[in-house]
Design a protein around this motif. Structure first.
Motif, PDB file in Angstrom:
ATOM      1  N   PHE A  53       0.834  -1.200   0.000  1.00  0.00           N
ATOM      2  CA  PHE A  53       0.000   0.000   0.000  1.00  0.00           C
ATOM      3  C   PHE A  53       0.872   1.254   0.000  1.00  0.00           C
ATOM      4  O   PHE A  53       0.678   2.172  -0.764  1.00  0.00           O
ATOM      5  CB  PHE A  53      -0.860   0.061   1.272  1.00  0.00           C
ATOM      6  CG  PHE A  53      -1.989  -0.916   1.313  1.00  0.00           C
ATOM      7  CD1 PHE A  53      -2.438  -1.547   0.163  1.00  0.00           C
ATOM      8  CD2 PHE A  53      -2.617  -1.193   2.514  1.00  0.00           C
ATOM      9  CE1 PHE A  53      -3.504  -2.435   0.226  1.00  0.00           C
ATOM     10  CE2 PHE A  53      -3.680  -2.064   2.578  1.00  0.00           C
ATOM     11  CZ  PHE A  53      -4.123  -2.695   1.434  1.00  0.00           C
ATOM     12  N   VAL A 113      -2.446   5.459   4.007  1.00  0.00           N
ATOM     13  CA  VAL A 113      -3.416   4.573   3.366  1.00  0.00           C
ATOM     14  C   VAL A 113      -4.318   3.959   4.444  1.00  0.00           C
ATOM     15  O   VAL A 113      -5.531   4.164   4.449  1.00  0.00           O
ATOM     16  CB  VAL A 113      -2.684   3.485   2.543  1.00  0.00           C
ATOM     17  CG1 VAL A 113      -3.679   2.480   1.998  1.00  0.00           C
ATOM     18  CG2 VAL A 113      -1.887   4.113   1.412  1.00  0.00           C
ATOM     19  N   ALA A 114      -3.717   3.225   5.382  1.00  0.00           N
ATOM     20  CA  ALA A 114      -4.509   2.535   6.417  1.00  0.00           C
ATOM     21  C   ALA A 114      -5.152   3.534   7.376  1.00  0.00           C
ATOM     22  O   ALA A 114      -4.496   4.428   7.907  1.00  0.00           O
ATOM     23  CB  ALA A 114      -3.618   1.573   7.193  1.00  0.00           C
ATOM     24  N   SER A 115      -6.443   3.359   7.622  1.00  0.00           N
ATOM     25  CA  SER A 115      -7.182   4.283   8.493  1.00  0.00           C
ATOM     26  C   SER A 115      -6.568   4.360   9.885  1.00  0.00           C
ATOM     27  O   SER A 115      -6.477   5.442  10.469  1.00  0.00           O
ATOM     28  CB  SER A 115      -8.638   3.840   8.610  1.00  0.00           C
ATOM     29  OG  SER A 115      -9.317   4.086   7.409  1.00  0.00           O
ATOM     30  N   SER A 136      -6.212   7.710   1.015  1.00  0.00           N
ATOM     31  CA  SER A 136      -7.111   6.566   0.837  1.00  0.00           C
ATOM     32  C   SER A 136      -7.627   5.925   2.110  1.00  0.00           C
ATOM     33  O   SER A 136      -8.104   4.801   2.065  1.00  0.00           O
ATOM     34  CB  SER A 136      -6.404   5.525  -0.031  1.00  0.00           C
ATOM     35  OG  SER A 136      -5.091   5.296   0.426  1.00  0.00           O
ATOM     36  N   SER A 137      -7.555   6.623   3.236  1.00  0.00           N
ATOM     37  CA  SER A 137      -8.156   6.078   4.457  1.00  0.00           C
ATOM     38  C   SER A 137      -9.654   6.311   4.397  1.00  0.00           C
ATOM     39  O   SER A 137     -10.099   7.441   4.267  1.00  0.00           O
ATOM     40  CB  SER A 137      -7.586   6.774   5.696  1.00  0.00           C
ATOM     41  OG  SER A 137      -6.254   6.388   5.890  1.00  0.00           O
ATOM     42  N   THR A 138     -10.425   5.249   4.531  1.00  0.00           N
ATOM     43  CA  THR A 138     -11.862   5.355   4.281  1.00  0.00           C
ATOM     44  C   THR A 138     -12.727   5.339   5.547  1.00  0.00           C
ATOM     45  O   THR A 138     -13.932   5.495   5.463  1.00  0.00           O
ATOM     46  CB  THR A 138     -12.302   4.219   3.343  1.00  0.00           C
ATOM     47  OG1 THR A 138     -11.711   2.994   3.806  1.00  0.00           O
ATOM     48  CG2 THR A 138     -11.869   4.480   1.910  1.00  0.00           C
ATOM     49  N   TYR A 186     -10.356   0.165  10.143  1.00  0.00           N
ATOM     50  CA  TYR A 186     -10.902   0.024   8.793  1.00  0.00           C
ATOM     51  C   TYR A 186     -11.803  -1.204   8.688  1.00  0.00           C
ATOM     52  O   TYR A 186     -12.933  -1.133   8.206  1.00  0.00           O
ATOM     53  CB  TYR A 186      -9.737  -0.079   7.799  1.00  0.00           C
ATOM     54  CG  TYR A 186     -10.089  -0.687   6.459  1.00  0.00           C
ATOM     55  CD1 TYR A 186     -10.847   0.022   5.529  1.00  0.00           C
ATOM     56  CD2 TYR A 186      -9.663  -1.967   6.125  1.00  0.00           C
ATOM     57  CE1 TYR A 186     -11.160  -0.539   4.298  1.00  0.00           C
ATOM     58  CE2 TYR A 186      -9.966  -2.530   4.900  1.00  0.00           C
ATOM     59  CZ  TYR A 186     -10.721  -1.813   3.992  1.00  0.00           C
ATOM     60  OH  TYR A 186     -11.038  -2.370   2.781  1.00  0.00           O
ATOM     61  N   TYR A 238      -7.109  -6.573   5.069  1.00  0.00           N
ATOM     62  CA  TYR A 238      -6.004  -6.202   4.184  1.00  0.00           C
ATOM     63  C   TYR A 238      -5.458  -7.439   3.459  1.00  0.00           C
ATOM     64  O   TYR A 238      -5.523  -8.556   3.975  1.00  0.00           O
ATOM     65  CB  TYR A 238      -4.895  -5.511   4.971  1.00  0.00           C
ATOM     66  CG  TYR A 238      -5.304  -4.174   5.544  1.00  0.00           C
ATOM     67  CD1 TYR A 238      -5.942  -3.224   4.747  1.00  0.00           C
ATOM     68  CD2 TYR A 238      -5.073  -3.853   6.868  1.00  0.00           C
ATOM     69  CE1 TYR A 238      -6.306  -1.987   5.266  1.00  0.00           C
ATOM     70  CE2 TYR A 238      -5.433  -2.618   7.395  1.00  0.00           C
ATOM     71  CZ  TYR A 238      -6.061  -1.687   6.591  1.00  0.00           C
ATOM     72  OH  TYR A 238      -6.432  -0.460   7.105  1.00  0.00           O
ATOM     73  N   ASP A 262     -11.500  -2.192  -0.469  1.00  0.00           N
ATOM     74  CA  ASP A 262     -10.251  -1.716  -1.077  1.00  0.00           C
ATOM     75  C   ASP A 262      -8.989  -2.322  -0.441  1.00  0.00           C
ATOM     76  O   ASP A 262      -7.941  -2.359  -1.075  1.00  0.00           O
ATOM     77  CB  ASP A 262     -10.194  -0.182  -1.071  1.00  0.00           C
ATOM     78  CG  ASP A 262     -10.449   0.444   0.295  1.00  0.00           C
ATOM     79  OD1 ASP A 262     -10.746  -0.294   1.259  1.00  0.00           O
ATOM     80  OD2 ASP A 262     -10.346   1.676   0.396  1.00  0.00           O
ATOM     81  N   GLY A 263      -9.106  -2.823   0.794  1.00  0.00           N
ATOM     82  CA  GLY A 263      -7.957  -3.431   1.454  1.00  0.00           C
ATOM     83  C   GLY A 263      -7.415  -4.661   0.729  1.00  0.00           C
ATOM     84  O   GLY A 263      -6.304  -5.104   0.980  1.00  0.00           O
ATOM     85  N   HIS A 287     -11.214   2.204  -5.591  1.00  0.00           N
ATOM     86  CA  HIS A 287     -11.405   3.607  -5.979  1.00  0.00           C
ATOM     87  C   HIS A 287     -11.127   3.881  -7.448  1.00  0.00           C
ATOM     88  O   HIS A 287     -11.494   4.922  -7.963  1.00  0.00           O
ATOM     89  CB  HIS A 287     -10.458   4.495  -5.162  1.00  0.00           C
ATOM     90  CG  HIS A 287     -10.519   4.231  -3.700  1.00  0.00           C
ATOM     91  ND1 HIS A 287     -11.216   5.037  -2.831  1.00  0.00           N
ATOM     92  CD2 HIS A 287     -10.002   3.232  -2.935  1.00  0.00           C
ATOM     93  CE1 HIS A 287     -11.105   4.557  -1.593  1.00  0.00           C
ATOM     94  NE2 HIS A 287     -10.369   3.464  -1.644  1.00  0.00           N
ATOM     95  N   MET A 315      -4.333   2.920  -4.856  1.00  0.00           N
ATOM     96  CA  MET A 315      -3.482   3.680  -3.927  1.00  0.00           C
ATOM     97  C   MET A 315      -2.574   4.647  -4.679  1.00  0.00           C
ATOM     98  O   MET A 315      -2.358   5.767  -4.247  1.00  0.00           O
ATOM     99  CB  MET A 315      -2.588   2.742  -3.111  1.00  0.00           C
ATOM    100  CG  MET A 315      -3.237   2.182  -1.902  1.00  0.00           C
ATOM    101  SD  MET A 315      -3.947   0.575  -2.072  1.00  0.00           S
ATOM    102  CE  MET A 315      -3.063  -0.270  -3.256  1.00  0.00           C
TER     103      MET A 315
HETATM  104  N1  PHE Z   1      -9.215   2.192   2.781  1.00  0.00           N
HETATM  105  C1  PHE Z   1      -8.246   1.449   3.531  1.00  0.00           C
HETATM  106  C2  PHE Z   1      -8.195   1.956   4.944  1.00  0.00           C
HETATM  107  O1  PHE Z   1      -8.833   2.900   5.255  1.00  0.00           O
HETATM  108  C3  PHE Z   1      -6.888   1.484   2.907  1.00  0.00           C
HETATM  109  C4  PHE Z   1      -6.793   1.208   1.445  1.00  0.00           C
HETATM  110  C5  PHE Z   1      -7.062   2.185   0.504  1.00  0.00           C
HETATM  111  C6  PHE Z   1      -6.453  -0.017   0.997  1.00  0.00           C
HETATM  112  C7  PHE Z   1      -6.995   1.933  -0.856  1.00  0.00           C
HETATM  113  C8  PHE Z   1      -6.373  -0.291  -0.346  1.00  0.00           C
HETATM  114  C9  PHE Z   1      -6.675   0.687  -1.274  1.00  0.00           C
HETATM  115  O2  PHE Z   1      -7.505   1.461   5.806  1.00  0.00           O
END
Ligand code: PHE
Length: 388
Positions: A53, A113-115, A136-138, A186, A238, A262-263, A287, A315
Motif C-alpha cells: 500500500f 493509506v490505512a485508516s 485513501s483512508s476510508t 478500517y 487487508y 479496497d484493502g 477507488h 493507492m
Molecule cells: N481504505 C483502507 C483503509 O482505510 C486502505 C486502502 C485504501 C487499501 C486503498 C487499499 C486501497 O484502511
C-alpha cells in the motif's frame, strides 16, 4: 571540507530546534515554505506488512510532485517531498508526523493509506494546525478528528453500501458471513457498515467471526462459518491476510465467493502457489481501475507505467491526487501557509483528479464513485462503476 547540502541542512535545523528548545519555546507548526522550496511531508508504510500500500501510494505522490515541479511548481517555488516510513507499525506514525512538522516545517502532511495510521497522525496535525490529506483512508473517524484533516477518497458507509448491494444483486446472496480483523479500525468499520445495509435490504448475516492482525490460521473461524452455509463471505481486511483466508476456505471445501473492499487491492493478493486459483470468482470494491475509460486516467496510467514499469492501482492514483489537490489549494490560496490552506482545502469543488471529479463535503470527505473489480483468470478485471 564542505558538508553535502542535505547534511548541512540537517545540522542547521538541529541547531535551530535546539535554540528554540533552549529559549523555552515549543517548536511551532509547519512553515510557509519561506525558502526557495515548499516542503511537503508524507508518512507511509514503505516497509512491513502493508508495504504494498505504502509504496504504491508513495509512487503516485512522487510522480505528481515531479510533474508539478517540471511544470514550474507553484507560486514560483518547487515542491520538496520529505517522506517518513512508519514500517507498517502502530505508534510510528505519530512520531513521523511530529518530526515532519517540527523539524522539516512542512506546509502539509500527505498520508496514510490505512485508516488506523491516519487516525494516529490526525491529532498531531490538528494540534499544530497543519493540514493532513489522507489519500485513501476510508474510515469516517479519520476526518472527524478535526477540521485540519481531509481526504481525497470516499468513506466506508458508502463502500459498505456498494458491496451490500453487489452481494444481493450480482452474487444473489441472501445469507452472508462476515469475517473481521478486530485490530483494524478500517475492518471493523467497513464490516459494520456492510452488515447494516445488507440487513436493511432484507439479507441475513448468518455468522460473524473475528481475527487479529498477526493471525495466520483462520480454520476455526472458517469452520464455524461453513456450518452456517452462507451464500458468500464478506472479508473487510487487508490483502496479506485475505490470501490466507481464501486459501484456507478452499482447503475446507468452502466454494462460495468471498468478497471485500479496497484493502484487498495489491498484486500480492494473487501471489504464491494456489492463491490466484483460490481467488477466482472473488470480488472487491476500490477507488480506481487502470482500465477505466477516462482520458485523464489514461494519461496518468501512461506516465506511471513509463516511470515505474507497472500499472497504477487505486493507492497510486489516490497518492497522486492527494499531491495534486494540495498544489491546487496552494495556488487558490496564493499562499503555502498551513492556516491559509485549511479553508481553501475545505472549499474544494469539482477538482479534477485522476480518480474522478471531487468536491469535499462539510465533513471534508470526497464524494466519488467506487469501482468493483473481479478476479478472473488470475487477473484483476474491472467489473463496474458505482456512483454515490
Ligand atoms: N481504505 C483502507 C483503509 O482505510 C486502505 C486502502 C485504501 C487499501 C486503498 C487499499 C486501497 O484502511
Amino acid at each position: 571540507m564542505s558538508l553535502p547540502t542535505a547534511v548541512r541542512r540537517r545540522v542547521f535545523l538541529g541547531v535551530a530546534v535546539a535554540a528554540l528548545i533552549a529559549a523555552g519555546c515549543k517548536p511551532s507548526g509547519g512553515g510557509a515554505g519561506t525558502g526557495t522550496d515548499i516542503p511537503v511531508g508524507e508518512f507511509a508504510s514503505l516497509t512491513g506488512s502493508e508495504a504494498a500500500f505504502g509504496r504504491a501510494s508513495h509512487n503516485g505522490t512522487v510522480l505528481a510532485i515531479e510533474q508539478l515541479n517540471a511544470a514550474g511548481g507553484v507560486l514560483g517555488k518547487q515542491f520538496k517531498l520529505i517522506t517518513e516510513d512508519n514500517q507498517s507499525k502502530d505508534g510510528e506514525s505519530a512520531t513521523a508526523v511530529k518530526k515532519l512538522i517540527s523539524r522539516d516545517k512542512v506546509v502539509a502532511i500527505l498520508g496514510e493509506v490505512a485508516s488506523g495510521r491516519s487516525l494516529e497522525a490526525a491529532p498531531i496535525c490538528q494540534q499544530y494546525k497543519v493540514p493532513q490529506i489522507s489519500p485513501s483512508s476510508t474510515n469516517p473517524k479519520v476526518t472527524e478528528m478535526g477540521d485540519y484533516v481531509f481526504r481525497v477518497c470516499f468513506v466506508d458507509p458508502f463502500q459498505g453500501t456498494v458491496m451490500a448491494k453487489f452481494a444481493a444483486k450480482t452474487l444473489r446472496a441472501k445469507k452472508v458471513a462476515v469475517l473481521t480483523d478486530v485490530g483494524a479500525p478500517y475492518s471493523v468499520g467497513l464490516g459494520t457498515f456492510f452488515k447494516e445495509r445488507f440487513v436493511a435490504d432484507g439479507g441475513t448475516v448468518v455468522a460473524e467471526q473475528k481475527f487479529t492482525k498477526d493471525d495466520k490460521d483462520f480454520k476455526a473461524q472458517l469452520t464455524a462459518i461453513k456450518s452456517q452455509a452462507p451464500d458468500a463471505i464478506f472479508v473487510p481486511a487487508y490483502y496479506g491476510q485475505v490470501t490466507l483466508i481464501v486459501m484456507q476456505a478452499r482447503e475446507l471445501g468452502i466454494t462460495v465467493p468471498l468478497f471485500g473492499g479496497d484493502g484487498w487491492e495489491a498484486p500480492e493478493l494473487l501471489q504464491g502457489p494456489g492463491a490466484a486459483a483460490a481467488l477466482e470468482g472473488c470480488y472487491f470494491s476500490t477507488h480506481f481501475s487502470p482500465d477505466q475509460d477516462s482520458p485523464r486516467a489514461k494519461e496518468f496510467v501512461k506516465a506511471y507505467e513509463a516511470k515505474f514499469g507497472a500499472k497504477p492501482d487505486a493507492m497510486a492514483a489516490l497518492g497522486y491526487d492527494s499531491a495534486l489537490l494540495l498544489s491546487d489549494a496552494i495556488k487558490r490560496a496564493g499562499s503555502a501557509e498551513p492556516e491559509k490552506l485549511r479553508p481553501v482545502l475545505a472549499a474544494t469543488k469539482d477538482f479534477d483528479g485522476v480518480t474522478g471529479k471531487m468536491t469535499l463535503n462539510d465533513k471534508r470527505n470526497a464524494e466519488k464513485s467506487a469501482v468493483i473489480i473481479g478476479i478472473k483468470g488470475g487477473k484483476f478485471v474491472y467489473t463496474e462503476t458505482v456512483n454515490p
